[in-house]
Design a protein around this motif. Structure first.
Motif, PDB file in Angstrom:
ATOM      1  N   GLU B 132       0.860  -1.188   0.000  1.00 15.56           N
ATOM      2  CA  GLU B 132       0.000   0.000   0.000  1.00 15.56           C
ATOM      3  C   GLU B 132       0.891   1.231   0.000  1.00 15.56           C
ATOM      4  OE1 GLU B 132      -4.009  -1.527   2.347  1.00 15.56           O
ATOM      5  OE2 GLU B 132      -2.627  -0.166   3.353  1.00 15.56           O
ATOM      6  N   ILE B 133       0.613   2.142  -0.912  1.00 16.10           N
ATOM      7  CA  ILE B 133       1.416   3.364  -0.998  1.00 16.10           C
ATOM      8  C   ILE B 133       0.495   4.554  -0.762  1.00 16.10           C
ATOM      9  CG2 ILE B 133       2.987   4.715  -2.437  1.00 16.10           C
ATOM     10  CD1 ILE B 133       3.643   2.182  -3.991  1.00 16.10           C
ATOM     11  N   LYS B 134       0.867   5.383   0.209  1.00 11.14           N
ATOM     12  CA  LYS B 134       0.068   6.567   0.541  1.00 11.14           C
ATOM     13  C   LYS B 134       0.890   7.830   0.339  1.00 11.14           C
ATOM     14  CE  LYS B 134      -2.988   4.217   3.782  1.00 11.14           C
ATOM     15  NZ  LYS B 134      -3.463   4.071   5.164  1.00 11.14           N
ATOM     16  N   ASN B 135       0.210   8.922   0.066  1.00 11.39           N
ATOM     17  CA  ASN B 135       0.925  10.202  -0.035  1.00 11.39           C
ATOM     18  C   ASN B 135       0.969  10.904   1.328  1.00 11.39           C
ATOM     19  OD1 ASN B 135      -1.574  11.412   0.341  1.00 11.39           O
ATOM     20  ND2 ASN B 135      -1.829  12.001  -1.818  1.00 11.39           N
ATOM     21  N   GLN B 136       1.532  12.107   1.362  1.00 13.64           N
ATOM     22  CA  GLN B 136       1.724  12.808   2.623  1.00 13.64           C
ATOM     23  C   GLN B 136       0.406  13.212   3.289  1.00 13.64           C
ATOM     24  OE1 GLN B 136       2.816  13.822  -0.350  1.00 13.64           O
ATOM     25  NE2 GLN B 136       1.746  15.726  -0.815  1.00 13.64           N
ATOM     26  N   ASP B 137      -0.699  13.145   2.539  1.00  7.74           N
ATOM     27  CA  ASP B 137      -2.009  13.444   3.112  1.00  7.74           C
ATOM     28  C   ASP B 137      -2.742  12.183   3.545  1.00  7.74           C
ATOM     29  OD1 ASP B 137      -1.662  16.201   2.562  1.00  7.74           O
ATOM     30  OD2 ASP B 137      -2.285  15.878   0.476  1.00  7.74           O
ATOM     31  N   GLY B 138      -2.054  11.063   3.501  1.00 11.74           N
ATOM     32  CA  GLY B 138      -2.659   9.807   3.928  1.00 11.74           C
ATOM     33  C   GLY B 138      -3.553   9.173   2.894  1.00 11.74           C
ATOM     34  N   GLN B 139      -3.580   9.747   1.688  1.00 15.09           N
ATOM     35  CA  GLN B 139      -4.409   9.172   0.618  1.00 15.09           C
ATOM     36  C   GLN B 139      -3.708   7.971  -0.003  1.00 15.09           C
ATOM     37  OE1 GLN B 139      -4.536  12.870  -1.667  1.00 15.09           O
ATOM     38  NE2 GLN B 139      -6.750  12.962  -1.348  1.00 15.09           N
ATOM     39  N   LEU B 140      -4.477   6.913  -0.237  1.00 16.88           N
ATOM     40  CA  LEU B 140      -3.944   5.726  -0.893  1.00 16.88           C
ATOM     41  C   LEU B 140      -3.731   6.041  -2.373  1.00 16.88           C
ATOM     42  CD1 LEU B 140      -3.350   2.736  -0.069  1.00 16.88           C
ATOM     43  CD2 LEU B 140      -5.628   2.182  -0.949  1.00 16.88           C
ATOM     44  N   VAL B 141      -2.497   5.953  -2.835  1.00 17.45           N
ATOM     45  CA  VAL B 141      -2.202   6.297  -4.229  1.00 17.45           C
ATOM     46  C   VAL B 141      -1.932   5.062  -5.087  1.00 17.45           C
ATOM     47  CG1 VAL B 141      -1.378   8.616  -3.682  1.00 17.45           C
ATOM     48  CG2 VAL B 141       0.258   6.712  -3.749  1.00 17.45           C
ATOM     49  N   ALA B 142      -1.547   3.962  -4.470  1.00 16.71           N
ATOM     50  CA  ALA B 142      -1.290   2.741  -5.249  1.00 16.71           C
ATOM     51  C   ALA B 142      -1.370   1.520  -4.345  1.00 16.71           C
ATOM     52  CB  ALA B 142       0.081   2.796  -5.927  1.00 16.71           C
ATOM     53  N   VAL B 143      -1.791   0.410  -4.934  1.00 13.16           N
ATOM     54  CA  VAL B 143      -1.812  -0.877  -4.232  1.00 13.16           C
ATOM     55  C   VAL B 143      -1.249  -1.944  -5.171  1.00 13.16           C
ATOM     56  CG1 VAL B 143      -3.804  -0.345  -2.757  1.00 13.16           C
ATOM     57  CG2 VAL B 143      -4.167  -1.411  -5.004  1.00 13.16           C
ATOM     58  N   ALA B 144      -0.761  -3.006  -4.572  1.00 14.44           N
ATOM     59  CA  ALA B 144      -0.274  -4.140  -5.362  1.00 14.44           C
ATOM     60  C   ALA B 144      -0.129  -5.350  -4.452  1.00 14.44           C
ATOM     61  CB  ALA B 144       1.077  -3.820  -6.003  1.00 14.44           C
ATOM     62  N   THR B 145      -0.022  -6.502  -5.072  1.00 13.82           N
ATOM     63  CA  THR B 145       0.369  -7.720  -4.367  1.00 13.82           C
ATOM     64  C   THR B 145       1.717  -8.139  -4.942  1.00 13.82           C
ATOM     65  OG1 THR B 145      -1.918  -8.402  -4.062  1.00 13.82           O
ATOM     66  CG2 THR B 145      -0.251 -10.118  -3.900  1.00 13.82           C
ATOM     67  N   HIS B 146       2.670  -8.442  -4.065  1.00 11.77           N
ATOM     68  CA  HIS B 146       4.013  -8.799  -4.522  1.00 11.77           C
ATOM     69  C   HIS B 146       4.372 -10.224  -4.112  1.00 11.77           C
ATOM     70  CE1 HIS B 146       8.623  -8.407  -4.389  1.00 11.77           C
ATOM     71  NE2 HIS B 146       8.265  -8.467  -5.642  1.00 11.77           N
ATOM     72  N   LEU B 147       5.054 -10.925  -4.999  1.00 21.80           N
ATOM     73  CA  LEU B 147       5.452 -12.308  -4.748  1.00 21.80           C
ATOM     74  C   LEU B 147       6.966 -12.419  -4.701  1.00 21.80           C
ATOM     75  CD1 LEU B 147       3.052 -13.964  -7.369  1.00 21.80           C
ATOM     76  CD2 LEU B 147       2.613 -13.589  -4.936  1.00 21.80           C
ATOM     77  N   LEU B 148       7.455 -13.025  -3.637  1.00 20.52           N
ATOM     78  CA  LEU B 148       8.877 -13.346  -3.531  1.00 20.52           C
ATOM     79  C   LEU B 148       9.031 -14.860  -3.587  1.00 20.52           C
ATOM     80  CD1 LEU B 148      10.122 -11.072  -0.581  1.00 20.52           C
ATOM     81  CD2 LEU B 148      10.909 -10.967  -2.955  1.00 20.52           C
ATOM     82  N   GLN B 149      10.154 -15.298  -4.147  1.00 20.40           N
ATOM     83  CA  GLN B 149      10.368 -16.739  -4.258  1.00 20.40           C
ATOM     84  C   GLN B 149      11.828 -17.068  -4.005  1.00 20.40           C
ATOM     85  OE1 GLN B 149       9.265 -18.620  -8.048  1.00 20.40           O
ATOM     86  NE2 GLN B 149       8.609 -20.351  -6.826  1.00 20.40           N
ATOM     87  N   ALA B 150      12.049 -18.221  -3.382  1.00 18.05           N
ATOM     88  CA  ALA B 150      13.415 -18.731  -3.259  1.00 18.05           C
ATOM     89  C   ALA B 150      13.874 -19.177  -4.639  1.00 18.05           C
ATOM     90  CB  ALA B 150      13.458 -19.890  -2.271  1.00 18.05           C
ATOM     91  N   PRO B 151      15.059 -18.733  -5.096  1.00 21.52           N
ATOM     92  CA  PRO B 151      15.498 -19.125  -6.433  1.00 21.52           C
ATOM     93  C   PRO B 151      15.779 -20.622  -6.489  1.00 21.52           C
ATOM     94  CG  PRO B 151      17.249 -17.921  -5.295  1.00 21.52           C
ATOM     95  CD  PRO B 151      16.045 -17.892  -4.393  1.00 21.52           C
ATOM     96  N   SER B 152      15.473 -21.240  -7.604  1.00 21.50           N
ATOM     97  CA  SER B 152      15.661 -22.695  -7.727  1.00 21.50           C
ATOM     98  C   SER B 152      16.949 -22.970  -8.481  1.00 21.50           C
ATOM     99  CB  SER B 152      14.474 -23.314  -8.454  1.00 21.50           C
ATOM    100  OG  SER B 152      14.268 -22.649  -9.690  1.00 21.50           O
TER     101      SER B 152
END
Lengths: 152, 152
Positions: B132-152
């Motif tokens: 969740e990314i908010k600006n200095q006024d507390g407004q939500l400016v962007a959202v995402a889901t992120h995936l991390l993985q152990a390299p194979s």
């Protein structure tokens, strides 16, 4: 960078200038340099050792430094900007769906980003595009779906 | 940049070092400078006028230049790198799901990226995180889901 694009056949349906993008595609080719990766690390603050530490990377499963996935995504955004400049309608990036970094991209690799607008949602004034990024050996290294929208 | 993190309570279940990330979060705060935006444009090739042309931007619905959405995503990747450095396991970014750039971020805005690991998929050795990314006024400016993985 090299840029190419093609126009679709006849278009039927909406008068929205966004509709004209459907079926259009563009390719952008970039060599990923060390300067790009270090510059990206500095801009974003992402100094993960996979990207900037050659000694660490040599001992990783990849064996050498790899590019930031989000840098590749920046190339996709650049492709979308090039393509959308073809129409007389301001658009902005609404977001991405299902980005997958499939294979590592190494320093010195040359990637080709193919960006093709596949859908147009008239009610929301947005387009959807398939993004495919391949390396110089033709291997698919990343995929994504990108959404452009007319600003309200 | 400022960085903070918190540790979860007791963890039960997997012995995978990745599992220890579940429930952990980190916040990264960044002021988006003109230099950042011009640097990002140069690195990626995305010189869309919304980002680099003040005269164009003044006549756009936004009224002034806006940051590249993917630059914000770079901050999220930086947050993930900071957080994953806490565990003794190499991880790489597998990708993102459903990124939405909700509101424009302007030059000089200060954004706070909150990155929280919410899930762990043992069989595939990957974690999922809410961004969740908010600006200095507390407004939500962007959202995402992120995936991390152990390299194979």
């Amino acid at each position: 960078m090299s840029v190419s694009s093609r126009e679709p056949g006849s278009s039927v349906g909406s008068d929205d200038p966004l509709y004209a993008l459907v079926g259009r595609s563009i390719e952008v080719q970039r060599t990923v340099t060390e300067r790009d990766i270090l510059g990206f690390a500095e801009l974003t603050g992402d100094f993960a050792p996979h990207h900037v530490d050659e000694e660490f990377a040599a001992r990783s499963p990849y064996g050498r430094r790899i590019a930031h996935g989000v840098l590749l995504l920046g190339y996709a955004s650049a492709a979308s900007s090039e393509l959308s400049a073809q129409i007389d309608q301001q658009v902005v990036s609404l977001g991405y769906d299902r980005i997958r970094f499939i294979k590592p991209v190494f320093l010195g690799d040359t990637v080709t980003v193919r960006y093709e607008v596949t859908d147009f949602e008239a009610a929301k004034r947005r387009t959807s595009a398939r993004v495919e990024i391949k390396n110089q050996d033709g291997q698919l290294v990343a995929v994504a779906t990108h959404l452009l929208q007319a600003p309200s």
